[in-house]
Each structure stands twice: as C-alpha cells, then as structure tokens.
Write an enzyme that holds these catalytic residues in place. Structure first.
Site, mmCIF file in Angstrom:
data_model
loop_
_atom_site.group_PDB
_atom_site.id
_atom_site.type_symbol
_atom_site.label_atom_id
_atom_site.label_comp_id
_atom_site.label_asym_id
_atom_site.label_seq_id
_atom_site.Cartn_x
_atom_site.Cartn_y
_atom_site.Cartn_z
ATOM 1 N N HIS A 8 66.124 -35.355 35.222
ATOM 2 C CA HIS A 8 65.616 -33.975 35.332
ATOM 3 C C HIS A 8 64.219 -33.920 34.711
ATOM 4 O O HIS A 8 63.985 -33.286 33.691
ATOM 5 C CB HIS A 8 66.596 -33.020 34.627
ATOM 6 C CG HIS A 8 66.169 -31.582 34.656
ATOM 7 N ND1 HIS A 8 65.979 -30.878 35.827
ATOM 8 C CD2 HIS A 8 65.889 -30.702 33.646
ATOM 9 C CE1 HIS A 8 65.600 -29.645 35.536
ATOM 10 N NE2 HIS A 8 65.531 -29.510 34.227
ATOM 11 N N GLY B 54 72.755 -20.331 22.023
ATOM 12 C CA GLY B 54 71.387 -20.013 22.435
ATOM 13 C C GLY B 54 71.463 -18.783 23.321
ATOM 14 O O GLY B 54 71.929 -18.858 24.467
ATOM 15 N N ALA B 55 71.075 -17.627 22.757
ATOM 16 C CA ALA B 55 71.159 -16.371 23.526
ATOM 17 C C ALA B 55 69.788 -15.985 24.066
ATOM 18 O O ALA B 55 69.490 -14.817 24.269
ATOM 19 C CB ALA B 55 71.718 -15.268 22.635
ATOM 20 N N GLY B 56 68.949 -17.000 24.275
ATOM 21 C CA GLY B 56 67.602 -16.761 24.793
ATOM 22 C C GLY B 56 67.634 -16.524 26.296
ATOM 23 O O GLY B 56 68.638 -16.068 26.850
ATOM 24 N N ASN B 57 66.530 -16.862 26.943
ATOM 25 C CA ASN B 57 66.396 -16.545 28.374
ATOM 26 C C ASN B 57 67.504 -17.162 29.222
ATOM 27 O O ASN B 57 68.137 -16.480 30.025
ATOM 28 C CB ASN B 57 65.031 -17.037 28.873
ATOM 29 C CG ASN B 57 63.897 -16.148 28.386
ATOM 30 O OD1 ASN B 57 64.108 -14.972 28.079
ATOM 31 N ND2 ASN B 57 62.703 -16.700 28.302
ATOM 32 N N VAL B 58 67.743 -18.460 29.055
ATOM 33 C CA VAL B 58 68.733 -19.134 29.920
ATOM 34 C C VAL B 58 70.162 -18.757 29.507
ATOM 35 O O VAL B 58 70.999 -18.425 30.350
ATOM 36 C CB VAL B 58 68.547 -20.668 29.862
ATOM 37 C CG1 VAL B 58 69.618 -21.371 30.695
ATOM 38 C CG2 VAL B 58 67.159 -21.057 30.361
ATOM 39 N N VAL C 47 72.255 -28.142 28.399
ATOM 40 C CA VAL C 47 71.151 -27.574 29.174
ATOM 41 C C VAL C 47 69.804 -27.845 28.496
ATOM 42 O O VAL C 47 68.785 -28.070 29.170
ATOM 43 C CB VAL C 47 71.359 -26.044 29.355
ATOM 44 C CG1 VAL C 47 70.231 -25.426 30.178
ATOM 45 C CG2 VAL C 47 72.705 -25.752 30.018
ATOM 46 N N ASN D 134 66.468 -29.174 26.874
ATOM 47 C CA ASN D 134 65.634 -30.286 27.346
ATOM 48 C C ASN D 134 65.107 -31.153 26.210
ATOM 49 O O ASN D 134 65.001 -30.677 25.080
ATOM 50 C CB ASN D 134 64.443 -29.703 28.121
ATOM 51 C CG ASN D 134 64.772 -29.506 29.588
ATOM 52 O OD1 ASN D 134 65.402 -30.364 30.208
ATOM 53 N ND2 ASN D 134 64.349 -28.369 30.141
HETATM 54 N N1 LIG Z 1 68.523 -28.253 32.078
HETATM 55 C C1 LIG Z 1 67.852 -27.316 32.739
HETATM 56 O O1 LIG Z 1 67.873 -27.284 33.974
HETATM 57 C C2 LIG Z 1 67.082 -26.278 31.978
HETATM 58 C C3 LIG Z 1 66.612 -25.126 32.620
HETATM 59 C C4 LIG Z 1 65.918 -24.177 31.879
HETATM 60 C C5 LIG Z 1 65.702 -24.359 30.515
HETATM 61 N N2 LIG Z 1 66.179 -25.490 29.938
HETATM 62 C C6 LIG Z 1 66.024 -25.701 28.498
HETATM 63 O O2 LIG Z 1 66.943 -24.838 27.827
HETATM 64 C C7 LIG Z 1 66.444 -24.545 26.532
HETATM 65 C C8 LIG Z 1 66.443 -23.027 26.321
HETATM 66 O O3 LIG Z 1 65.513 -22.412 27.163
HETATM 67 P P1 LIG Z 1 65.272 -20.831 27.057
HETATM 68 O O4 LIG Z 1 64.262 -20.495 28.061
HETATM 69 O O5 LIG Z 1 66.565 -20.125 27.056
HETATM 70 O O6 LIG Z 1 64.610 -20.733 25.595
HETATM 71 P P2 LIG Z 1 64.616 -19.473 24.613
HETATM 72 O O7 LIG Z 1 63.607 -19.737 23.571
HETATM 73 O O8 LIG Z 1 64.525 -18.214 25.393
HETATM 74 O O9 LIG Z 1 66.079 -19.527 23.964
HETATM 75 C C9 LIG Z 1 66.499 -20.531 23.096
HETATM 76 C C10 LIG Z 1 67.359 -19.893 22.023
HETATM 77 O O10 LIG Z 1 67.920 -20.914 21.210
HETATM 78 C C11 LIG Z 1 68.056 -20.355 19.911
HETATM 79 N N3 LIG Z 1 68.287 -21.396 18.932
HETATM 80 C C12 LIG Z 1 67.404 -22.283 18.412
HETATM 81 N N4 LIG Z 1 68.002 -23.077 17.509
HETATM 82 C C13 LIG Z 1 69.295 -22.696 17.468
HETATM 83 C C14 LIG Z 1 70.433 -23.156 16.761
HETATM 84 N N5 LIG Z 1 70.345 -24.166 15.883
HETATM 85 N N6 LIG Z 1 71.601 -22.540 16.955
HETATM 86 C C15 LIG Z 1 71.705 -21.508 17.821
HETATM 87 N N7 LIG Z 1 70.670 -21.034 18.554
HETATM 88 C C16 LIG Z 1 69.486 -21.626 18.369
HETATM 89 C C17 LIG Z 1 66.760 -19.591 19.707
HETATM 90 O O11 LIG Z 1 66.870 -18.650 18.661
HETATM 91 C C18 LIG Z 1 66.573 -18.965 21.081
HETATM 92 O O12 LIG Z 1 67.092 -17.640 21.136
HETATM 93 C C19 LIG Z 1 65.064 -25.191 26.460
HETATM 94 O O13 LIG Z 1 65.143 -26.442 25.814
HETATM 95 C C20 LIG Z 1 64.679 -25.372 27.916
HETATM 96 O O14 LIG Z 1 63.758 -26.409 28.105
HETATM 97 C C21 LIG Z 1 66.847 -26.439 30.628
HETATM 98 O O1 LIG Z 2 60.914 -26.694 33.409
HETATM 99 C C1 LIG Z 2 61.481 -26.609 32.319
HETATM 100 O O2 LIG Z 2 60.965 -27.033 31.278
HETATM 101 C C2 LIG Z 2 62.801 -25.923 32.208
HETATM 102 C C3 LIG Z 2 63.832 -26.439 33.133
HETATM 103 O O3 LIG Z 2 64.096 -27.796 32.941
HETATM 104 C C4 LIG Z 2 63.544 -26.122 34.573
HETATM 105 O O4 LIG Z 2 63.560 -27.049 35.398
HETATM 106 O O5 LIG Z 2 63.316 -24.937 34.877
#
Ligand SMILES: NC(=O)c1ccc[n+]([C@@H]2O[C@H](COP(=O)([O-])OP(=O)(O)OC[C@H]3O[C@@H](n4cnc5c(N)ncnc54)[C@H](O)[C@@H]3O)[C@@H](O)[C@H]2O)c1
Ligand SMILES: O=C(O)C[C@H](O)C(=O)O
Length: 311
Positions: free
Chosen positions: A175, A7-11, A118, A120
C-alpha cells in the site's frame, strides 16, 4: 457484535459512522487519547440515529480500554496521517510505537479479537502487530487493498464512462505510491476485459492515477483521505463479522504464497468470521510476478526499520 476503533480521527470516526449507518455491528466503541474527542464523535454520530434510522450503539472513550472489553473486531487507526509531499513510509517513526502499544492494550481486554490494521505505513504496521503480539496470521489483517481497489474501479469507471458498480478490479502488492499493483489485465466491465474498451495508454494512466490516489487526495485536502478509507474498513469489518467470505485484497502474512515468506503485503484474501480464511492465487503472468517481487522487496526493506520497536 462489538467493534472497537482506536483513533477517533478522520478515518476512525468515518468508519464508525458507516458501520452504524449500515447496521454492521450492534456496538461500536471509539477510543482516542485526546480528552473528550472520542466521546464527542460518538455523540455526534449517535445523534444521526433517529434521522437515518440505525440502532447501533456508538460510545466514546478517552483511553479507557475497559470499555473495549470483549470486542469481536478491533480496528487500529491511531497515529499520524501524512501531509502533502510526504510518503506513507515517513510515518513509521511515530506510528510504530503507537500501534504497538495500542495492540497490547486492546488484546488485554479483547483476547479473541481480530485486528484490522489501518495506520500507515500499513503493511509495516501489520507486520509489526503480528510480530509484537504473536497472534496467528488469520487474526491480523491490514486494510489497504480494499481502498486501492475502490480507487482503481473509480478511475476505470471514469475512463469507461460507465457506473463504478459495473466494474471489477483488484490492486495487490504494497500500500505505497510505488508498490501498488493495479491488475489491469484481469479488470473487467461486467465480465468483459476492460482492454476491449480502453487503449493501453488509457489503462496505464488509470494504473498510475490509482497508485498515487492517496497522494493526490492528500495534496488536495492538506491531510490524507478519510471517506473512502473509512468505508473500506467498514466493508472489511462487515465481511468478518457477518462471515461474508468476500474476496478482498488485504495485507496478510505470507508463508510461501506468491513466492514470498515472512512479509505482510496485499494479496487477494477470503475474509470471514475467523478473519483470513484463505489466500487466493489469481495466476499472475510473468510481468505481474516481477512487479510483485519488486513490491515485496520494498515492503521487506521497511520491516527492517522495526528492529528497535520489536526488540
Ligand atoms: N491503510 C489505509 O488505507 C489508510 C487510509 C487512510 C489513512 N490511513 C492512516 O490511518 C491513520 C489515521 O489517519 P486519520 O486521517 O484518521 O488521522 P487523524 O489524525 O484524523 O486521526 C488519528 C487519531 O489517532 C489518535 N491517536 C494518536 N495516538 C493515539 C493513541 N496512542 N491511542 C489512541 N488514539 C491515538 C489521534 O488523537 C487522532 O485523533 C494514519 O496513519 C493514516 O496514514 C491509512
Ligand atoms: O494516502 C495516505 O497517506 C492515506 C491512505 O493510505 C490512503 O491511501 O488514502
């Protein structure tokens, strides 16, 4: 030391950036299903190397897991984030399938890796990863408590009007907006209980703001947060790779600890090279024990929704 981030998105990208900037690992592989996306993020990060002075090699991969081979740690951030008004729990339908298939793929190429979950709803995804892979509990760690605790310390520092690094505190439990348990009773300002400086009303507001910290940011940003989440994952990965044995609240499988079994939920953990080294009992009082039991009930209810994915 090699880290893969799926997952090369935001996180995921923020985590890669922090790991590189701080020299936590020698190699980071960013993998995503979106064509060219991870390669682009990796190249952008690498073009900071000469200006910020790091030597970590960051490479991108479009769904080619051979590039992730022999990773020491794999971080799973793949999946969808919530939008304003949603709960994390609403993401289970899409994210469960993604997390399960990603966990299978990474283990095929990195059979010894420690997995940091990570995506959710994180406690549920951690439980799913453990059950689906059959890995021992010390190798599957959910990241949420590190982030929630950093938010808790931020709100405490704002209320105290003191620097955040002078504040200690932990958030345990699920969480989730309603399942987090900020431990205000044992939070401290350089060793003195925060209750010496803040009224109960202010402490209650700090706890409430912490619990909805992710929802507040989602409302402001239109998607969920990434700077503190990415940095919190990097902090956890650092403790694993460099065997720092820091105490970090993480979602791990409980076998009787805190009165719970067969559930992944946030508890204080010692995190080192083997992953989970030890679960620490911080002696909750009766009120905190009650909150923990209620939090565990809610997290356990969500696990029931995994039946079709685990079948
Ligand atoms: N645990 C925590 O504290 C926490 C904190 C922040 C975000 N999150 C969760 O992390 C996840 C990602 O958040 P984000 O903001 O980076 O989202 P995002 O949309 O910016 O990035 C997610 C990436 O996952 C990729 N993806 C989807 N399916 C895939 C697969 N099968 N294989 C490879 N890559 C795939 C997407 O193309 C996308 O680039 C979300 O579920 C979010 O709720 C958890
Ligand atoms: O709030 C969310 O959905 C993302 C993450 O779990 C967070 O706490 O930032």
């Amino acid at each position: 030391m090699k880290v893969t981030i799926v997952g090369a998105g935001n996180v995921g990208a923020t985590c890669a950036d922090v790991i590189a900037y701080r020299g936590i690992a020698s190699e980071v592989v960013l993998l995503d299903i979106k064509e060219g996306f991870a390669e682009g993020k990796a190249m952008d990060i690498m073009q900071c190397a000469t200006t910020t002075g790091f030597n970590t090699r960051v490479i991108g991969s479009t769904n080619d897991y051979t590039k992730t081979a022999n990773s020491d740690v794999v971080v799973i951030t793949s999946g969808i984030p919530r939008k304003p008004g949603m709960t994390r729990e609403e993401l289970i339908g899409i994210n469960a399938g993604i997390v399960k298939s990603v966990a299978d793929n990474v283990l095929r190429h990195s059979p010894e890796a420690i997995i940091v979950v990570v995506s959710n709803p994180m406690d549920t995804m951690t439980y799913l990863t453990l059950k689906a892979t059959g890995l021992p509990k010390h190798r599957v760690i959910g990241m949420g408590g590190a982030l929630d605790s950093s938010r808790f310390k931020y709100f405490l520092s704002q209320a105290l009007e003191k620097p955040g690094n002078d504040v200690q505190g932990m958030v345990i439990g699920g969480h989730g907006d309603k399942t987090m348990i900020p431990l205000t009773r044992i939070a401290s300002y350089n060793g003195s209980p925060v209750s010496q400086f803040l009224s109960q009303d202010v402490l209650d507001k700090v706890a409430a703001d912490t619990m909805v910290g992710g929802a507040t940011l989602t409302g402001l940003l239109g998607t969920s947060a990434w700077y503190a989440p990415g940095a919190s994952v990097a902090y956890l990965v650092d403790s694993i790779l460099n065997d720092q044995r820091k105490m970090i609240p993480c979602s791990v499988m409980l076998d009787g600890e805190y009165g719970q079994s067969d559930i992944c939920i946030g508890v204080p953990c010692i995190i080192g090279r083997k992953g989970l080294v030890e679960i620490v009992d911080v002696n909750l009082d009766d009120k905190e024990k009650d909150l923990f039991a209620k939090s565990a009930d809610a997290v356990r209810n969500m696990n029931a929704d995994l039946q079709s994915v685990l079948a």
